[in-house]
Design a protein around this motif. Structure first.
Motif, PDB file in Angstrom:
ATOM      1  N   GLU A  22      13.473 -27.169 -26.962  1.00 40.13           N
ATOM      2  CA  GLU A  22      12.800 -27.136 -28.345  1.00 40.13           C
ATOM      3  C   GLU A  22      13.633 -27.782 -29.372  1.00 40.13           C
ATOM      4  O   GLU A  22      12.981 -28.552 -30.154  1.00 40.13           O
ATOM      5  CB  GLU A  22      12.401 -25.666 -28.715  1.00 40.13           C
ATOM      6  CG  GLU A  22      11.418 -25.242 -27.668  1.00 40.13           C
ATOM      7  CD  GLU A  22       9.961 -25.623 -27.947  1.00 40.13           C
ATOM      8  OE1 GLU A  22       9.656 -26.087 -29.195  1.00 40.13           O
ATOM      9  OE2 GLU A  22       9.278 -25.984 -27.252  1.00 40.13           O
ATOM     10  N   GLU A  23      15.094 -27.581 -29.320  1.00 45.36           N
ATOM     11  CA  GLU A  23      15.947 -28.128 -30.310  1.00 45.36           C
ATOM     12  C   GLU A  23      15.987 -29.528 -30.106  1.00 45.36           C
ATOM     13  O   GLU A  23      15.924 -30.378 -31.088  1.00 45.36           O
ATOM     14  CB  GLU A  23      17.268 -27.571 -29.984  1.00 45.36           C
ATOM     15  CG  GLU A  23      17.989 -27.834 -31.102  1.00 45.36           C
ATOM     16  CD  GLU A  23      17.697 -27.476 -32.606  1.00 45.36           C
ATOM     17  OE1 GLU A  23      18.396 -27.768 -33.316  1.00 45.36           O
ATOM     18  OE2 GLU A  23      16.984 -26.434 -32.611  1.00 45.36           O
ATOM     19  N   PHE A  24      16.040 -30.213 -28.810  1.00 42.90           N
ATOM     20  CA  PHE A  24      16.050 -31.694 -28.745  1.00 42.90           C
ATOM     21  C   PHE A  24      14.825 -32.138 -29.068  1.00 42.90           C
ATOM     22  O   PHE A  24      14.865 -33.433 -29.859  1.00 42.90           O
ATOM     23  CB  PHE A  24      16.202 -31.846 -27.176  1.00 42.90           C
ATOM     24  CG  PHE A  24      16.379 -33.298 -26.769  1.00 42.90           C
ATOM     25  CD1 PHE A  24      17.539 -33.819 -27.020  1.00 42.90           C
ATOM     26  CD2 PHE A  24      15.224 -34.159 -26.437  1.00 42.90           C
ATOM     27  CE1 PHE A  24      17.688 -35.243 -26.854  1.00 42.90           C
ATOM     28  CE2 PHE A  24      15.374 -35.365 -26.243  1.00 42.90           C
ATOM     29  CZ  PHE A  24      16.541 -35.985 -26.332  1.00 42.90           C
ATOM     30  N   ILE A  25      13.692 -31.807 -28.802  1.00 43.07           N
ATOM     31  CA  ILE A  25      12.353 -32.226 -29.565  1.00 43.07           C
ATOM     32  C   ILE A  25      12.606 -32.457 -31.181  1.00 43.07           C
ATOM     33  O   ILE A  25      11.978 -33.603 -31.703  1.00 43.07           O
ATOM     34  CB  ILE A  25      10.971 -31.252 -29.368  1.00 43.07           C
ATOM     35  CG1 ILE A  25      10.724 -31.545 -27.772  1.00 43.07           C
ATOM     36  CG2 ILE A  25       9.847 -31.690 -30.080  1.00 43.07           C
ATOM     37  CD1 ILE A  25       9.647 -30.571 -27.218  1.00 43.07           C
ATOM     38  N   GLN A  26      13.055 -31.381 -31.774  1.00 41.80           N
ATOM     39  CA  GLN A  26      13.244 -31.342 -33.200  1.00 41.80           C
ATOM     40  C   GLN A  26      14.237 -32.222 -33.809  1.00 41.80           C
ATOM     41  O   GLN A  26      14.083 -32.936 -34.743  1.00 41.80           O
ATOM     42  CB  GLN A  26      13.499 -29.903 -33.659  1.00 41.80           C
ATOM     43  CG  GLN A  26      12.226 -29.124 -33.631  1.00 41.80           C
ATOM     44  CD  GLN A  26      12.623 -27.612 -34.191  1.00 41.80           C
ATOM     45  OE1 GLN A  26      13.496 -27.267 -34.847  1.00 41.80           O
ATOM     46  NE2 GLN A  26      11.727 -26.659 -33.308  1.00 41.80           N
ATOM     47  N   THR A  27      15.260 -32.388 -33.146  1.00 44.36           N
ATOM     48  CA  THR A  27      16.585 -33.278 -33.667  1.00 44.36           C
ATOM     49  C   THR A  27      16.795 -34.613 -32.655  1.00 44.36           C
ATOM     50  O   THR A  27      17.570 -35.398 -33.462  1.00 44.36           O
ATOM     51  CB  THR A  27      18.066 -32.363 -33.372  1.00 44.36           C
ATOM     52  OG1 THR A  27      18.129 -31.954 -32.205  1.00 44.36           O
ATOM     53  CG2 THR A  27      17.772 -31.246 -34.119  1.00 44.36           C
ATOM     54  N   ALA A  28      16.140 -34.666 -31.683  1.00 37.87           N
ATOM     55  CA  ALA A  28      16.224 -35.749 -30.760  1.00 37.87           C
ATOM     56  C   ALA A  28      17.854 -35.944 -30.433  1.00 37.87           C
ATOM     57  O   ALA A  28      18.476 -37.209 -30.222  1.00 37.87           O
ATOM     58  CB  ALA A  28      15.582 -37.030 -31.433  1.00 37.87           C
ATOM     59  N   SER A  29      18.675 -34.984 -30.737  1.00 38.89           N
ATOM     60  CA  SER A  29      20.185 -35.250 -30.477  1.00 38.89           C
ATOM     61  C   SER A  29      20.367 -34.021 -29.320  1.00 38.89           C
ATOM     62  O   SER A  29      20.282 -32.913 -29.248  1.00 38.89           O
ATOM     63  CB  SER A  29      20.818 -34.648 -31.634  1.00 38.89           C
ATOM     64  OG  SER A  29      22.251 -34.570 -31.320  1.00 38.89           O
ATOM     65  N   LYS A  34      22.476 -29.068 -27.462  1.00 38.88           N
ATOM     66  CA  LYS A  34      23.634 -28.294 -26.503  1.00 38.88           C
ATOM     67  C   LYS A  34      24.398 -27.293 -27.189  1.00 38.88           C
ATOM     68  O   LYS A  34      24.313 -26.323 -26.841  1.00 38.88           O
ATOM     69  CB  LYS A  34      24.272 -29.312 -25.782  1.00 38.88           C
ATOM     70  CG  LYS A  34      25.285 -28.596 -24.745  1.00 38.88           C
ATOM     71  CD  LYS A  34      25.852 -30.000 -23.996  1.00 38.88           C
ATOM     72  CE  LYS A  34      27.408 -30.105 -24.577  1.00 38.88           C
ATOM     73  NZ  LYS A  34      28.013 -31.237 -23.785  1.00 38.88           N
ATOM     74  N   THR A  35      24.876 -27.912 -28.505  1.00 38.02           N
ATOM     75  CA  THR A  35      25.657 -26.981 -29.193  1.00 38.02           C
ATOM     76  C   THR A  35      25.058 -25.772 -29.572  1.00 38.02           C
ATOM     77  O   THR A  35      25.694 -24.641 -29.626  1.00 38.02           O
ATOM     78  CB  THR A  35      26.495 -27.616 -30.452  1.00 38.02           C
ATOM     79  OG1 THR A  35      27.311 -28.842 -30.068  1.00 38.02           O
ATOM     80  CG2 THR A  35      27.238 -26.869 -31.226  1.00 38.02           C
ATOM     81  N   LYS A  36      23.712 -25.996 -30.427  1.00 36.03           N
ATOM     82  CA  LYS A  36      23.117 -24.625 -30.710  1.00 36.03           C
ATOM     83  C   LYS A  36      22.826 -23.869 -29.778  1.00 36.03           C
ATOM     84  O   LYS A  36      23.013 -22.646 -29.921  1.00 36.03           O
ATOM     85  CB  LYS A  36      21.941 -25.229 -31.527  1.00 36.03           C
ATOM     86  CG  LYS A  36      20.964 -24.309 -32.277  1.00 36.03           C
ATOM     87  CD  LYS A  36      19.693 -24.548 -32.751  1.00 36.03           C
ATOM     88  CE  LYS A  36      18.942 -23.381 -33.233  1.00 36.03           C
ATOM     89  NZ  LYS A  36      17.643 -23.515 -33.836  1.00 36.03           N
ATOM     90  N   CYS A  37      22.439 -24.191 -28.639  1.00 35.14           N
ATOM     91  CA  CYS A  37      21.787 -23.233 -27.416  1.00 35.14           C
ATOM     92  C   CYS A  37      22.988 -22.610 -26.816  1.00 35.14           C
ATOM     93  O   CYS A  37      22.770 -21.528 -26.439  1.00 35.14           O
ATOM     94  CB  CYS A  37      20.882 -24.208 -26.514  1.00 35.14           C
ATOM     95  SG  CYS A  37      19.471 -24.813 -27.412  1.00 35.14           S
ATOM     96  N   LYS A  38      24.170 -23.382 -26.833  1.00 33.34           N
ATOM     97  CA  LYS A  38      25.387 -22.722 -26.206  1.00 33.34           C
ATOM     98  C   LYS A  38      25.619 -21.430 -27.097  1.00 33.34           C
ATOM     99  O   LYS A  38      25.883 -20.349 -26.571  1.00 33.34           O
ATOM    100  CB  LYS A  38      26.364 -23.420 -25.952  1.00 33.34           C
ATOM    101  CG  LYS A  38      26.449 -24.548 -24.846  1.00 33.34           C
ATOM    102  CD  LYS A  38      27.553 -25.570 -24.789  1.00 33.34           C
ATOM    103  CE  LYS A  38      28.646 -25.056 -24.159  1.00 33.34           C
ATOM    104  NZ  LYS A  38      29.615 -26.052 -23.911  1.00 33.34           N
ATOM    105  N   LEU A  39      25.627 -21.715 -28.411  1.00 33.81           N
ATOM    106  CA  LEU A  39      26.124 -20.447 -29.300  1.00 33.81           C
ATOM    107  C   LEU A  39      24.895 -19.338 -29.346  1.00 33.81           C
ATOM    108  O   LEU A  39      25.581 -18.212 -29.227  1.00 33.81           O
ATOM    109  CB  LEU A  39      26.351 -21.183 -30.680  1.00 33.81           C
ATOM    110  CG  LEU A  39      26.386 -20.227 -31.654  1.00 33.81           C
ATOM    111  CD1 LEU A  39      27.827 -19.607 -31.655  1.00 33.81           C
ATOM    112  CD2 LEU A  39      26.502 -21.049 -33.302  1.00 33.81           C
ATOM    113  N   GLU A  40      23.731 -19.885 -29.195  1.00 35.23           N
ATOM    114  CA  GLU A  40      22.519 -18.744 -29.318  1.00 35.23           C
ATOM    115  C   GLU A  40      22.653 -17.951 -28.004  1.00 35.23           C
ATOM    116  O   GLU A  40      22.603 -16.732 -28.087  1.00 35.23           O
ATOM    117  CB  GLU A  40      21.404 -19.445 -29.440  1.00 35.23           C
ATOM    118  CG  GLU A  40      20.919 -19.739 -30.668  1.00 35.23           C
ATOM    119  CD  GLU A  40      19.363 -20.244 -30.762  1.00 35.23           C
ATOM    120  OE1 GLU A  40      18.814 -20.355 -29.938  1.00 35.23           O
ATOM    121  OE2 GLU A  40      18.980 -20.827 -31.848  1.00 35.23           O
ATOM    122  N   THR A  41      23.137 -18.441 -26.664  1.00 37.89           N
ATOM    123  CA  THR A  41      23.194 -17.885 -25.671  1.00 37.89           C
ATOM    124  C   THR A  41      24.475 -17.067 -25.652  1.00 37.89           C
ATOM    125  O   THR A  41      24.332 -15.981 -25.323  1.00 37.89           O
ATOM    126  CB  THR A  41      23.108 -18.995 -24.284  1.00 37.89           C
ATOM    127  OG1 THR A  41      22.128 -19.742 -24.372  1.00 37.89           O
ATOM    128  CG2 THR A  41      23.312 -18.111 -23.005  1.00 37.89           C
TER     129      THR A  41
END
Length: 51
Positions: A22-29, A34-41
């Protein structure tokens, strides 16, 4: 997961992958996703341990 001393589970894997997708679709980065989802997890795991 070994470095973070987290026991693998299907639920963690699915949540992390869903977040990344979901994050990659929005940011294309890749890095931002990776950084956001590691933090959320990490936050979710810490929250669940306190309960």
């Amino acid at each position: 997961m070994l470095k973070a001393e987290i026991v693998y589970s299907e639920e963690i894997a699915k949540d992390t992958c869903d977040c990344y997708y979901e994050e990659f679709i929005q940011t294309a980065s890749h890095q931002d996703a990776k950084t956001k989802c590691k933090l959320e997890t990490k936050e979710n795991l810490n929250h669940n341990r306190k309960i």
